[in-house]
Every structure is written in structure tokens, then in C-alpha cells.
Design a protein around this motif. Structure first.
Motif: not given
Length: 483
Positions: A160-167, A197-200, A282-286, A288-293
Motif C-alpha cells: 500500500e505504501e508503494s502504491r501510494r508512493g508511486l501515485e 516520506l510523510e515527514v517534516d 525517523r528511520h527510513l524503511s526499505p 521509503d528508500r525504494a520510493l525515494v530511489e
């Protein structure tokens, strides 16, 4: 140890605090207090991936609705079927899936009356993830069931995070591709990364155009956010600590994730290197890192597009300037041509008028000559013409002819003076010799007028001049002297 000694406790590390905060949240919804107590006892020491459990409880379906509304991050629900009604648990399943729209939470039905809710019918008709009878759910089986449910929840959450992140990446890329200002583009990148990343997070976008020996001096901050906002647009606005992290990313040409800081590496097709420096709490999850890449892959093209657009804008401004200048030049040239055309029109009109005047002025003396010539002809037919009469008629012919000759000479001289294509061919000549030659040719005219011409000149008066023009000038002087 003395009485005054103090006992100093070691501070908890950030990792321990972060682990303490991150707990799996499980909801137990059952009208039997013994079930709540047994569940807490069986799962008291539960841990998965370094995370413990946080158990929240509700003792009816109505309380369960409020509980799930207040705790949308529940990962697993242990749900009884029969509570205030025989289908209270099943009705709550429908509420969770359809009303709340929560498809990520794993729902495990626990029933003490399997006959009230047959397993096959319930599994088919309701979106649940497991079905257990309370009598068979021992501590070990509960541990296994919870672990499987949590892992399924993690996998679905990542999807879901990947889908939301890709959108978000698609939306962000669209917005960034529409950006035409480099400054706004850089600010948009920082904003979109924080949203993704949903962070400030505070950060800055650092660019290096080329790689060279003196790499420290060509780093500049395109944009900054948070504590770095004041550094936007600064050349060399990267502090020493940040510069070291950026240089690591540039040297290794990859994203670098440090403690509480991340450096995202972008290499454009034009050879520029960009680093997005982020201070993330906060810690970046795998995921998060994949979406950032993935997002950074889009930024490379968008960055080049902005640069090309700025170049096109600069070229367009230069082109517009040149067009304006050329238009002004053409306007001036057209104005000059118009003025020349008017001058030529007036000159042509004057020429026509002048020719009319010349024709009129030449017509009178020419008529007189023709008339006298006819008289002489008639006298010749009658016989011998007396000499005095012939001289008289010839004199009357010479007078208008002289007038005509003078008029023609004046016109020729004026035309020669106004000609634009007069060719001057200078050469070395002897002015004395030229003057002697002109005077010799004009002695006959002087004798007829009973005049004497004498020339006094120094020998070999050398000059650099056009012989024809000089001969004409000397001839005019002598002719005027005769007059």
C-alpha cells in the motif's frame, strides 16, 4: 561506595527509544474478560523484529467501532463472533471493511460457538483472514497465528505504501515537469520528498556542475527548507559536515543513508551531479528508500528539462532583442529608401521641367538661325548677294548660335558637376607643357578677336593630376579671358 555516591543510569540510545515506540498494535474485541486476560498473558513476552505488542481492548461490537475509529493503526483484530448479538462480530467485520475502508488490518475470528457461524460460510461471505475456535487456540497456536497475521499486515502495508508512493511520485513528477524556474523546481523537490516520506524534514538541494580537482568550490545550494531555508541560492553555502556527506555520495555515485540524515544522489544526462540532503527525524524503511530511489530517477529528467527551458528562455530573450534591433534597422532603411524615392521623384520632376525650359530657350535662337538661313537661301537664288548684306545676315546667324553654344556649354558643365560617376585618373604631368598646348589651340580665336595671348610658365612644373580635367580647366580660364 560512600553515602554520597550517586547511581548514574545509562541513557537509552535513540535506537532503543525508537524500538520502544514502534509496537505492533492488536485489538482484542470480546465480551469475555477471561479471553482478554488470557490473551494478554499468552502474548506478554511477544516480540517480532524487535517490536513488542500493544494490546487494546473492547468488550462489545459497539465499543469495537469506537476503538477502531480511535486506533486506525491496529494491525490485527482478535474478534469474537457472538457478543451483544449472534452476528455482532460479523457485522463489525462488514463495518471495518466497507464503512471504514480498512483493508490492511488482519481480522482473526475467535468463536466459542462454531455452530453459530460455520467456518466455510463465514470465510466465503466475509473478508476475514483466519477462523479459530477458542478451544483450539493454545498459546503456541496464538503466537503462530499472530505472527503470520502481522507478517501479512507488513507485506500489505508495504504494498500500500508503494502504491501510494508511486501515485505521489507520478503526481510530483507531473508537477515538477510543469515547473519552469530552477529555484521553484528545487524547492518543489524538497517539498515532494517530505510529502513522499510523510515527514517534516529540513533539507537542501546541492548541485555541482562539473567534477574537477577543486570540487569544494563548485558546490552551490539551489534551495533549502527548514533550518536551511536561508542558504537558498548561495554558492559555497554548504557547511563542512554536510560537504563531507555530499562528497561521499558524489564519490560513490549512490544514495547514502546516515544516522538521521540522508543524501540522495542524482546524476543528469548533462553531466551535472545533484545531492538532496535531508534531515529526517525517523528511520527510513526499505519501502521509503525504494520510493525515494524511483523518485530520484524522475528528477534527473525533470532537472534537465528545467535547464533546457531556462536556456531556451535566454535564447528567446536574445532572439527577441535581435529581432527588435533588426526591425529598427529595417525601419530606418525603409525610411531612408522612402526619402531617396521622394528625392528621386522631385529630381525627375525637376528634370522634366528643366528639359521643357531648355527646349523653350533653345527654340528661339534655333528659329532665328533657321530664318536667317532661309533668307540667305532666297537671296542666293536671286543672284549674287551683296557682301555687306551677306555679312549682316551671317552676323545675325552667329549671334543666336553663340547664345545656343553658351547655353549648351552651361548645361554640359552643370551636368558634369552633378554627375555621380565622374572618373578622376590622376598621373604625373607637366602643367607648363599642358598650358602651352591649350594656348596654342586657342590662338586662332584670339586673333579673330584681335586679342593677344601670352603664356609665362616655369619649366617643368610637375603635378599629380588628371590631364583631361586640367586641360578643360585651363581652357575655360582662357576662354573666359577672351570674353
Amino acid at each position: 561506595m560512600v553515602a554520597d555516591d550517586l547511581i548514574v543510569f545509562a541513557e537509552e540510545t535513540d535506537e532503543e527509544i525508537e524500538t520502544e515506540r514502534r509496537r505492533w498494535k492488536i485489538a482484542v474485541i470480546d465480551d469475555d474478560d477471561a479471553v482478554h486476560d488470557g490473551t494478554r498473558f499468552a502474548l506478554a513476552d511477544y516480540s517480532l523484529n524487535g517490536q513488542g505488542l500493544e494490546i487494546v481492548s473492547a468488550r462489545s461490537a459497539a465499543e469495537g467501532r469506537e476503538l477502531l475509529r480511535d486506533h486506525p493503526d491496529v494491525a490485527v483484530i482478535l474478534l469474537d463472533v457472538v457478543m451483544e448479538t449472534e452476528t455482532a462480530g460479523l457485522d463489525l467485520v462488514d463495518h471495518v471493511r466497507n464503512t471504514l475502508g480498512n483493508d490492511l488490518v488482519r481480522i482473526i475470528l475467535r468463536t466459542g460457538q462454531p455452530g453459530q457461524a460455520p467456518e466455510r460460510r463465514v470465510i466465503v461471505d466475509y473478508d476475514i483472514n483466519d477462523y479459530k475456535a477458542k478451544t483450539e487456540l493454545t498459546a503456541d497456536k496464538l503466537f503462530t497465528t499472530i505472527t503470520a497475521a502481522l507478517r501479512a499486515h507488513v507485506q500489505l502495508s508495504r504494498l500500500e505504501e508503494s502504491r501510494r508512493g508511486l501515485e505521489m511520485i507520478i503526481d510530483a513528477a507531473t508537477a515538477l515537469f510543469d515547473t519552469r524556474s530552477m529555484r521553484r523546481f528545487a524547492e518543489g523537490v524538497l517539498t515532494q520528498v517530505g510529502t513522499l516520506l510523510e515527514v517534516d524534514c529540513a533539507g537542501m538541494l546541492v548541485v555541482r556542475d562539473t567534477a574537477g580537482d577543486d570540487e569544494g568550490d563548485d558546490l552551490s545550494v539551489l534551495a533549502g527548507s527548514g533550518v536551511y531555508a536561508s542558504r537558498s541560492g548561495e554558492a559555497g553555502g554548504v557547511d563542512g559536515g554536510t560537504r563531507a556527506l555530499v562528497e561521499v555520495a558524489f564519490a560513490e555515485k549512490r544514495h547514502c543513508f546516515f544516522e538521521n540524515r540522508s543524501v540522495l544522489y542524482i546524476h543528469t544526462a548533462g553531466g551535472r551531479e545533484i545531492a538532496v540532503v535531508l534531515d529526517v527525524a525517523r528511520h527510513l524503511s526499505p519501502t521509503d528508500r525504494a520510493l525515494v530511489e524511483v523518485f530520484c530517477g524522475k528528477l534527473s529528467v525533470a532537472f534537465e528539462n528545467v535547464l533546457l527551458y531556462e536556456k531556451l528562455q535566454a535564447l528567446n530573450v536574445e532572439l527577441e532583442r535581435r529581432v527588435v534591433e533588426r526591425t529598427e534597422e529595417l525601419t530606418d532603411a525603409n525610411r531612408r529608401l522612402s526619402d531617396q524615392r521622394e528625392i528621386l521623384r522631385r529630381a525627375n520632376a525637376f528634370k522634366i521641367e528643366l528639359l521643357g525650359m531648355i527646349a523653350h530657350d533653345l527654340k528661339n535662337p534655333l528659329g532665328a538661325i533657321l530664318g536667317r538661313a532661309e533668307i540667305i537661301g532666297e537671296l542666293a537664288e536671286r543672284g549674287a548677294i551683296p557682301t555687306p548684306l551677306l555679312k549682316d545676315q551671317l552676323g545675325k546667324i552667329v549671334a543666336p548660335a553663340t547664345t545656343m553654344n553658351r547655353m549648351i556649354g552651361d548645361l554640359v558643365g552643370q551636368a558634369t558637376a552633378d554627375a555621380l560617376d565622374i572618373a578622376i585618373r590622376p598621373m604625373t604631368l607637366d602643367l607648363g607643357e599642358l598650358a602651352h598646348d591649350v594656348v596654342d589651340h586657342m590662338r586662332a580665336i584670339a586673333e579673330r578677336k584681335r586679342q593677344i595671348v601670352e603664356l609665362v610658365a616655369e619649366p617643368e612644373v610637375v603635378a599629380w593630376a588628371d590631364p583631361d580635367r586640367m586641360r578643360e580647366a585651363v581652357g575655360n580660364l582662357v576662354s573666359n579671358a577672351f570674353k
